[in-house]
Design a protein around this motif. Structure first.
Motif, PDB file in Angstrom:
ATOM      1  N   MET A 158       0.846  -1.180   0.000  1.00 54.86           N
ATOM      2  CA  MET A 158       0.000   0.000   0.000  1.00 54.86           C
ATOM      3  C   MET A 158       0.888   1.239   0.000  1.00 54.86           C
ATOM      4  O   MET A 158       1.939   1.247   0.617  1.00 54.86           O
ATOM      5  N   ARG A 159       0.405   2.246  -0.701  1.00 54.30           N
ATOM      6  CA  ARG A 159       1.137   3.518  -0.757  1.00 54.30           C
ATOM      7  C   ARG A 159       0.209   4.654  -0.382  1.00 54.30           C
ATOM      8  O   ARG A 159      -0.970   4.670  -0.722  1.00 54.30           O
ATOM      9  N   GLU A 160       0.786   5.620   0.295  1.00 51.04           N
ATOM     10  CA  GLU A 160       0.041   6.792   0.749  1.00 51.04           C
ATOM     11  C   GLU A 160      -0.233   7.722  -0.425  1.00 51.04           C
ATOM     12  O   GLU A 160       0.654   8.023  -1.216  1.00 51.04           O
ATOM     13  N   GLU A 177     -13.323   4.669 -10.633  1.00 53.19           N
ATOM     14  CA  GLU A 177     -12.270   4.142 -11.506  1.00 53.19           C
ATOM     15  C   GLU A 177     -11.881   2.716 -11.113  1.00 53.19           C
ATOM     16  O   GLU A 177     -10.880   2.200 -11.591  1.00 53.19           O
ATOM     17  N   ARG A 178     -12.651   2.132 -10.221  1.00 53.99           N
ATOM     18  CA  ARG A 178     -12.409   0.777  -9.713  1.00 53.99           C
ATOM     19  C   ARG A 178     -11.048   0.642  -9.019  1.00 53.99           C
ATOM     20  O   ARG A 178     -10.347  -0.374  -9.146  1.00 53.99           O
ATOM     21  N   ALA A 184      -3.313   0.410  -3.365  1.00 51.05           N
ATOM     22  CA  ALA A 184      -2.340  -0.631  -3.691  1.00 51.05           C
ATOM     23  C   ALA A 184      -1.223  -0.046  -4.552  1.00 51.05           C
ATOM     24  O   ALA A 184      -1.448   0.887  -5.331  1.00 51.05           O
ATOM     25  N   ASP A 185      -0.036  -0.593  -4.397  1.00 46.00           N
ATOM     26  CA  ASP A 185       1.129  -0.105  -5.145  1.00 46.00           C
ATOM     27  C   ASP A 185       0.867  -0.010  -6.646  1.00 46.00           C
ATOM     28  O   ASP A 185       1.234   0.988  -7.272  1.00 46.00           O
ATOM     29  N   ASP A 186       0.237  -1.029  -7.207  1.00 43.64           N
ATOM     30  CA  ASP A 186       0.036  -1.025  -8.655  1.00 43.64           C
ATOM     31  C   ASP A 186      -1.046  -0.041  -9.105  1.00 43.64           C
ATOM     32  O   ASP A 186      -1.100   0.316 -10.276  1.00 43.64           O
ATOM     33  N   ASN A 187      -1.880   0.441  -8.192  1.00 43.79           N
ATOM     34  CA  ASN A 187      -2.900   1.443  -8.528  1.00 43.79           C
ATOM     35  C   ASN A 187      -2.448   2.874  -8.261  1.00 43.79           C
ATOM     36  O   ASN A 187      -3.123   3.815  -8.649  1.00 43.79           O
ATOM     37  N   TRP A 188      -1.312   3.027  -7.595  1.00 41.64           N
ATOM     38  CA  TRP A 188      -0.853   4.348  -7.159  1.00 41.64           C
ATOM     39  C   TRP A 188      -0.682   5.344  -8.310  1.00 41.64           C
ATOM     40  O   TRP A 188      -1.213   6.454  -8.226  1.00 41.64           O
ATOM     41  N   PRO A 189      -0.001   4.996  -9.407  1.00 43.36           N
ATOM     42  CA  PRO A 189       0.145   5.979 -10.497  1.00 43.36           C
ATOM     43  C   PRO A 189      -1.205   6.420 -11.083  1.00 43.36           C
ATOM     44  O   PRO A 189      -1.432   7.610 -11.310  1.00 43.36           O
ATOM     45  N   ARG A 214      -3.140   8.700  -8.646  1.00 39.97           N
ATOM     46  CA  ARG A 214      -2.585  10.061  -8.661  1.00 39.97           C
ATOM     47  C   ARG A 214      -3.072  10.827  -9.888  1.00 39.97           C
ATOM     48  O   ARG A 214      -3.418  11.994  -9.799  1.00 39.97           O
ATOM     49  N   GLN A 215      -3.108  10.153 -11.023  1.00 40.49           N
ATOM     50  CA  GLN A 215      -3.584  10.786 -12.252  1.00 40.49           C
ATOM     51  C   GLN A 215      -5.051  11.199 -12.109  1.00 40.49           C
ATOM     52  O   GLN A 215      -5.426  12.304 -12.497  1.00 40.49           O
ATOM     53  N   VAL A 216      -5.877  10.321 -11.564  1.00 38.25           N
ATOM     54  CA  VAL A 216      -7.302  10.614 -11.376  1.00 38.25           C
ATOM     55  C   VAL A 216      -7.475  11.845 -10.489  1.00 38.25           C
ATOM     56  O   VAL A 216      -8.275  12.744 -10.808  1.00 38.25           O
ATOM     57  N   LEU A 217      -6.725  11.920  -9.404  1.00 34.01           N
ATOM     58  CA  LEU A 217      -6.852  13.064  -8.504  1.00 34.01           C
ATOM     59  C   LEU A 217      -6.353  14.351  -9.148  1.00 34.01           C
ATOM     60  O   LEU A 217      -6.957  15.415  -8.973  1.00 34.01           O
ATOM     61  N   ARG A 218      -5.281  14.260  -9.906  1.00 25.26           N
ATOM     62  CA  ARG A 218      -4.806  15.459 -10.628  1.00 25.26           C
ATOM     63  C   ARG A 218      -5.852  15.954 -11.614  1.00 25.26           C
ATOM     64  O   ARG A 218      -6.117  17.154 -11.707  1.00 25.26           O
ATOM     65  N   GLU A 219      -6.442  15.029 -12.364  1.00 24.67           N
ATOM     66  CA  GLU A 219      -7.457  15.396 -13.352  1.00 24.67           C
ATOM     67  C   GLU A 219      -8.696  15.999 -12.691  1.00 24.67           C
ATOM     68  O   GLU A 219      -9.402  16.796 -13.307  1.00 24.67           O
TER      69      GLU A 219
END
Length: 77
Positions: A1-3, A23-24, A51-56, A59-64
Protein backbone atom coordinates in the motif's frame (compact mmCIF):
# COMPACT_ATOMS: atom_id res chain seq x y z
CA UNK A 1 0.00 0.00 0.00
CA UNK A 2 1.14 3.52 -0.76
CA UNK A 3 0.04 6.79 0.75
CA UNK A 4 -1.88 9.05 -1.60
CA UNK A 5 -3.28 11.84 0.60
CA UNK A 6 -3.11 12.73 4.30
CA UNK A 7 -5.83 15.01 5.66
CA UNK A 8 -8.32 15.59 8.46
CA UNK A 9 -10.96 16.76 5.97
CA UNK A 10 -13.71 14.11 6.03
CA UNK A 11 -15.43 15.58 2.98
CA UNK A 12 -12.21 15.46 0.96
CA UNK A 13 -11.62 11.85 2.00
CA UNK A 14 -15.15 10.88 0.95
CA UNK A 15 -14.74 12.68 -2.38
CA UNK A 16 -11.43 10.93 -3.06
CA UNK A 17 -12.92 7.55 -2.17
CA UNK A 18 -15.85 8.18 -4.54
CA UNK A 19 -13.59 9.33 -7.39
CA UNK A 20 -11.33 6.33 -7.08
CA UNK A 21 -14.22 3.89 -6.65
CA UNK A 22 -15.56 5.21 -9.95
CA UNK A 23 -12.27 4.14 -11.51
CA UNK A 24 -12.41 0.78 -9.71
CA UNK A 25 -9.45 1.70 -7.50
CA UNK A 26 -9.85 0.37 -3.97
CA UNK A 27 -8.81 2.63 -1.09
CA UNK A 28 -8.10 2.06 2.57
CA UNK A 29 -8.08 4.73 5.24
CA UNK A 30 -5.23 4.44 7.73
CA UNK A 31 -5.07 6.16 11.14
CA UNK A 32 -8.84 6.50 11.51
CA UNK A 33 -8.77 4.88 14.94
CA UNK A 34 -6.02 7.08 16.33
CA UNK A 35 -7.86 10.14 15.04
CA UNK A 36 -10.91 9.06 17.05
CA UNK A 37 -8.84 8.41 20.17
CA UNK A 38 -7.18 11.81 20.12
CA UNK A 39 -10.56 13.51 20.40
CA UNK A 40 -10.88 14.82 16.85
CA UNK A 41 -8.59 17.78 17.53
CA UNK A 42 -6.87 17.18 14.21
CA UNK A 43 -3.45 16.19 15.51
CA UNK A 44 -3.30 13.00 13.42
CA UNK A 45 -4.46 13.13 9.80
CA UNK A 46 -6.08 10.14 8.17
CA UNK A 47 -4.15 8.65 5.26
CA UNK A 48 -5.80 7.54 2.02
CA UNK A 49 -3.92 4.48 0.81
CA UNK A 50 -4.04 2.53 -2.46
CA UNK A 51 -2.34 -0.63 -3.69
CA UNK A 52 1.13 -0.10 -5.15
CA UNK A 53 0.04 -1.03 -8.65
CA UNK A 54 -2.90 1.44 -8.53
CA UNK A 55 -0.85 4.35 -7.16
CA UNK A 56 0.14 5.98 -10.50
CA UNK A 57 -3.42 5.80 -11.88
CA UNK A 58 -4.92 7.06 -8.60
CA UNK A 59 -2.59 10.06 -8.66
CA UNK A 60 -3.58 10.79 -12.25
CA UNK A 61 -7.30 10.61 -11.38
CA UNK A 62 -6.85 13.06 -8.50
CA UNK A 63 -4.81 15.46 -10.63
CA UNK A 64 -7.46 15.40 -13.35
CA UNK A 65 -10.09 16.18 -10.70
CA UNK A 66 -8.11 19.25 -9.58
CA UNK A 67 -6.85 17.68 -6.36
CA UNK A 68 -3.17 17.56 -7.23
CA UNK A 69 -2.28 19.92 -4.38
CA UNK A 70 -3.36 17.26 -1.87
CA UNK A 71 -1.11 14.48 -3.22
CA UNK A 72 1.78 13.23 -1.12
CA UNK A 73 4.81 13.69 -3.36
CA UNK A 74 7.03 11.13 -1.67
CA UNK A 75 6.85 8.39 0.91
CA UNK A 76 7.34 9.42 4.49
CA UNK A 77 10.00 7.42 6.20
Amino acid sequence: MRELVATNDFVLISFIEALLAGERIETQIFDGNISLMEGSIGAFPRRVMVADDNWPRARQVLREAGLGEWLIEHERG
